[in-house]
Design a protein around this motif. Structure first.
Motif, PDB file in Angstrom:
ATOM      1  N   HIS A 133      32.311  48.025  31.300  1.00 35.26           N
ATOM      2  CA  HIS A 133      33.985  47.299  31.054  1.00 35.26           C
ATOM      3  C   HIS A 133      33.773  45.915  30.433  1.00 35.26           C
ATOM      4  CE1 HIS A 133      37.582  46.453  30.977  1.00 35.26           C
ATOM      5  NE2 HIS A 133      37.955  45.042  31.217  1.00 35.26           N
ATOM      6  N   GLU A 134      32.390  44.822  30.534  1.00 31.62           N
ATOM      7  CA  GLU A 134      32.672  43.484  30.679  1.00 31.62           C
ATOM      8  C   GLU A 134      32.084  43.378  29.016  1.00 31.62           C
ATOM      9  OE1 GLU A 134      32.314  40.764  34.559  1.00 31.62           O
ATOM     10  OE2 GLU A 134      30.723  41.723  33.124  1.00 31.62           O
ATOM     11  N   VAL A 135      31.089  44.803  28.194  1.00 28.77           N
ATOM     12  CA  VAL A 135      29.860  44.020  27.731  1.00 28.77           C
ATOM     13  C   VAL A 135      32.046  44.752  25.793  1.00 28.77           C
ATOM     14  CG1 VAL A 135      28.264  45.106  25.800  1.00 28.77           C
ATOM     15  CG2 VAL A 135      28.565  44.488  28.410  1.00 28.77           C
ATOM     16  N   VAL A 136      31.675  46.114  26.929  1.00 25.32           N
ATOM     17  CA  VAL A 136      33.220  46.509  25.410  1.00 25.32           C
ATOM     18  C   VAL A 136      34.433  45.631  25.829  1.00 25.32           C
ATOM     19  CG1 VAL A 136      34.210  48.851  25.300  1.00 25.32           C
ATOM     20  CG2 VAL A 136      31.667  48.690  26.375  1.00 25.32           C
ATOM     21  N   SER A 137      34.663  45.166  26.399  1.00 26.64           N
ATOM     22  CA  SER A 137      35.628  44.812  25.781  1.00 26.64           C
ATOM     23  C   SER A 137      36.164  43.671  26.948  1.00 26.64           C
ATOM     24  CB  SER A 137      37.519  45.989  26.451  1.00 26.64           C
ATOM     25  OG  SER A 137      37.260  46.272  27.523  1.00 26.64           O
ATOM     26  N   GLY A 138      36.108  43.395  27.970  1.00 23.69           N
ATOM     27  CA  GLY A 138      36.425  42.388  28.754  1.00 23.69           C
ATOM     28  C   GLY A 138      36.192  40.691  28.580  1.00 23.69           C
ATOM     29  N   GLU A 139      34.698  40.932  28.604  1.00 20.72           N
ATOM     30  CA  GLU A 139      34.199  39.138  28.103  1.00 20.72           C
ATOM     31  C   GLU A 139      33.533  39.320  26.679  1.00 20.72           C
ATOM     32  OE1 GLU A 139      31.574  38.071  30.838  1.00 20.72           O
ATOM     33  OE2 GLU A 139      33.271  38.056  32.735  1.00 20.72           O
ATOM     34  N   ARG A 140      33.326  40.631  26.090  1.00 23.73           N
ATOM     35  CA  ARG A 140      33.159  40.672  24.204  1.00 23.73           C
ATOM     36  C   ARG A 140      33.295  39.507  23.553  1.00 23.73           C
ATOM     37  NH1 ARG A 140      33.186  45.866  20.732  1.00 23.73           N
ATOM     38  NH2 ARG A 140      32.243  45.054  18.582  1.00 23.73           N
ATOM     39  N   ASP A 141      34.096  38.815  23.881  1.00 26.98           N
ATOM     40  CA  ASP A 141      34.720  37.311  22.897  1.00 26.98           C
ATOM     41  C   ASP A 141      34.018  35.914  23.504  1.00 26.98           C
ATOM     42  OD1 ASP A 141      35.984  38.430  21.255  1.00 26.98           O
ATOM     43  OD2 ASP A 141      38.631  38.138  22.126  1.00 26.98           O
ATOM     44  N   LYS A 142      33.478  36.248  24.615  1.00 29.58           N
ATOM     45  CA  LYS A 142      32.563  35.108  25.341  1.00 29.58           C
ATOM     46  C   LYS A 142      30.907  35.198  25.089  1.00 29.58           C
ATOM     47  CE  LYS A 142      32.302  33.052  29.761  1.00 29.58           C
ATOM     48  NZ  LYS A 142      30.741  32.456  29.749  1.00 29.58           N
ATOM     49  N   LEU A 143      30.612  36.639  25.200  1.00 30.60           N
ATOM     50  CA  LEU A 143      29.501  36.939  24.803  1.00 30.60           C
ATOM     51  C   LEU A 143      28.576  36.195  23.805  1.00 30.60           C
ATOM     52  CD1 LEU A 143      27.714  40.446  25.710  1.00 30.60           C
ATOM     53  CD2 LEU A 143      27.550  39.426  23.562  1.00 30.60           C
ATOM     54  N   MET A 144      30.028  37.149  22.371  1.00 31.91           N
ATOM     55  CA  MET A 144      29.425  36.235  21.082  1.00 31.91           C
ATOM     56  C   MET A 144      29.701  34.659  20.178  1.00 31.91           C
ATOM     57  SD  MET A 144      29.118  39.561  18.904  1.00 31.91           S
ATOM     58  CE  MET A 144      27.958  39.646  21.216  1.00 31.91           C
ATOM     59  N   GLU A 145      30.660  34.074  21.445  1.00 29.74           N
ATOM     60  CA  GLU A 145      30.361  32.579  21.947  1.00 29.74           C
ATOM     61  C   GLU A 145      29.014  32.138  22.674  1.00 29.74           C
ATOM     62  OE1 GLU A 145      34.285  31.986  23.329  1.00 29.74           O
ATOM     63  OE2 GLU A 145      35.041  32.500  21.511  1.00 29.74           O
ATOM     64  N   ASP A 146      28.700  32.556  23.864  1.00 32.15           N
ATOM     65  CA  ASP A 146      27.658  31.938  23.549  1.00 32.15           C
ATOM     66  C   ASP A 146      26.625  32.881  23.312  1.00 32.15           C
ATOM     67  OD1 ASP A 146      29.184  31.523  26.153  1.00 32.15           O
ATOM     68  OD2 ASP A 146      28.607  33.161  27.435  1.00 32.15           O
ATOM     69  N   LEU A 147      25.915  33.673  22.634  1.00 34.86           N
ATOM     70  CA  LEU A 147      25.018  33.721  22.133  1.00 34.86           C
ATOM     71  C   LEU A 147      25.037  32.842  21.136  1.00 34.86           C
ATOM     72  CD1 LEU A 147      21.997  35.793  21.793  1.00 34.86           C
ATOM     73  CD2 LEU A 147      23.851  37.337  21.305  1.00 34.86           C
ATOM     74  N   THR A 148      26.263  33.261  20.496  1.00 39.24           N
ATOM     75  CA  THR A 148      26.344  31.941  18.654  1.00 39.24           C
ATOM     76  C   THR A 148      25.500  30.799  18.979  1.00 39.24           C
ATOM     77  OG1 THR A 148      27.756  33.232  17.768  1.00 39.24           O
ATOM     78  CG2 THR A 148      27.427  30.957  16.742  1.00 39.24           C
ATOM     79  N   ALA A 149      25.723  30.418  20.264  1.00 38.61           N
ATOM     80  CA  ALA A 149      25.597  29.301  20.172  1.00 38.61           C
ATOM     81  C   ALA A 149      24.526  28.336  20.610  1.00 38.61           C
ATOM     82  CB  ALA A 149      26.482  28.538  21.935  1.00 38.61           C
ATOM     83  N   GLN A 150      23.880  30.199  21.653  1.00 40.58           N
ATOM     84  CA  GLN A 150      22.350  29.496  22.290  1.00 40.58           C
ATOM     85  C   GLN A 150      21.690  30.369  20.653  1.00 40.58           C
ATOM     86  OE1 GLN A 150      21.185  32.869  24.596  1.00 40.58           O
ATOM     87  NE2 GLN A 150      19.407  32.196  24.556  1.00 40.58           N
TER      88      GLN A 150
END
Length: 291
Positions: A133-150
Motif C-alpha cells: 500500500h505504501e509503495v502504490v499510494s501511501g508513501e509513493r511521493d515520499k519514496l520518490m523524493e528520498d530516492l531522488t535526493a539519494q
C-alpha cells in the motif's frame, strides 16, 4: 596556370584547413571538453567561440539539456515479501563535465545505463522497506523524493551528473499473481454488491410497510369521515322528515302511503297478500285515510 597561382591555391587551402581546426563553437545547450593528444586540458568549455591548437587539440561536445534515462521494468519485493514489477525513469543533466567525461567517456548511453542501474538498486532498497500500500499510494511521493535526493548525491560523485527527478511510470503485479488478485477483487466487489442489494431490499420492505401503514390509516380516517358525514346526513334527513311531519301529519302520512303503493305495485307480476281491512289500504277505502 602558373606555379605562383598553384602555390596560392595550396596556401589558401592550408589556411582554411588550419582555421577550421583552430576555431570551434559551443552552443548554449552544449557542454564541451578539450583534449590535447588524448589528455584533458580544458574540462569545462563555456558556450561561445573558442580557439584550439590545430591537429593537436580535439573537442568533445555533450548535450547539456535535461535528458531521460528510461530504465527497463525491474522486479522488486516489498517488506511483506510481495513481488512487484516497477517501471521507472530518471531525469538528469551533465553538471560536472570533467567527472562525466572520465566516468562515461562522454557517451550518453553509458551514462543512461549506469544511472538506470543505480536507480534500480535504490528503488529495490526503498521498496523493500515499505508495504504494498505504501509503495502504490501511501508513501509513493515520499519514496520518490528520498530516492531522488539519494541518487543525486551518488550520481554527482560518481558520474558528474545531476539527478533532477525520478518517477515511477507503472507498478504491476506479476502475471502469476495478477489473475488471483483480480479474482479476489471480483469476489470482493460481488460481496459488496450483494450487501448493497440486501440493504436495498431491507429499505424497500421498510418503505413498503410504511406505505401500507399510511394507506391503512388514510382508509380508516376516510371511512370514519364518511360514516360521520353519513350519520350527519341521516340525522339531518330525519330532522327534516320530523319537521315536515310535525307541520302536517296527515299530509305526511298520505305521501308516505302513496310512496308505499308505488313501490308495492311497481311490477306487473307483483303479488301481494294483505288483509283488506289492514292499514295499508286505508287511503284506497277512504280519501281521508279513515278506517
Amino acid at each position: 596556370m602558373s606555379n605562383k597561382g598553384i602555390f596560392t591555391l595550396v596556401l589558401l587551402g592550408v589556411l582554411v584547413l588550419v582555421g577550421a581546426n583552430t576555431v570551434f563553437i559551443v552552443n548554449e545547450y552544449e557542454r564541451a571538453v578539450v583534449l590535447r593528444f588524448g589528455a584533458l586540458v580544458n574540462a569545462d568549455v563555456q558556450p561561445g567561440v573558442h580557439i584550439k591548437l590545430p591537429f593537436a587539440d580535439r573537442v568533445r561536445k555533450f548535450d547539456g539539456r535535461i535528458l531521460t534515462a528510461d530504465a527497463r521494468p525491474e522486479s522488486f519485493y516489498t517488506v511483506e515479501n510481495k513481488r512487484l514489477i516497477v517501471d521507472s525513469y530518471a531525469k538528469w543533466r551533465v553538471k560536472n563535465v570533467e567527472a562525466y567525461y572520465k566516468a562515461t567517456g562522454g557517451q550518453e548511453d553509458v551514462a543512461d545505463a549506469r544511472l538506470a542501474s543505480r536507480v534500480a538498486d535504490g528503488l529495490r532498497n526503498e521498496v523493500g522497506r515499505r508495504t504494498l500500500h505504501e509503495v502504490v499510494s501511501g508513501e509513493r511521493d515520499k519514496l520518490m523524493e528520498d530516492l531522488t535526493a539519494q541518487m543525486n548525491e551518488t550520481a554527482m560523485e560518481l558520474l558528474g551528473v545531476e539527478v533532477i527527478d525520478i518517477r515511477v511510470k507503472r507498478i504491476d503485479l506479476p502475471d502469476d499473481v495478477s489473475e488471483s488478485v483480480f479474482d479476489r477483487m471480483a469476489a470482493d466487489r460481488e460481496k459488496e454488491a450483494r450487501e448493497y442489494r440486501a440493504t436495498g431490499r431491507e429499505q424497500a420492505e421498510v418503505i413498503r410497510a410504511d406505505a401500507d401503514r399510511q394507506r391503512a390509516v388514510l382508509e380508516a380516517n376516510a371511512y370514519r369521515d364518511a360514516e360521520l358525514l353519513r350519520g350527519d346526513g341521516d340525522a339531518r334527513a330525519a330532522a327534516i322528515y320530523a319537521a315536515a311531519f310535525n307541520q302536517n301529519p296527515d299530509f305526511y302520512a298520505f305521501v308516505r302511503s302513496l310512496n308505499a303503493y308505488r313501490n308495492a305495485f311497481n311490477g306487473s307480476d307483483d303479488l301481494l297478500v294483505v288483509d283488506p281491512s289492514s292499514e295499508f289500504f286505508q287511503y284506497l277505502k277512504n280519501a281521508e285515510g279513515q278506517k
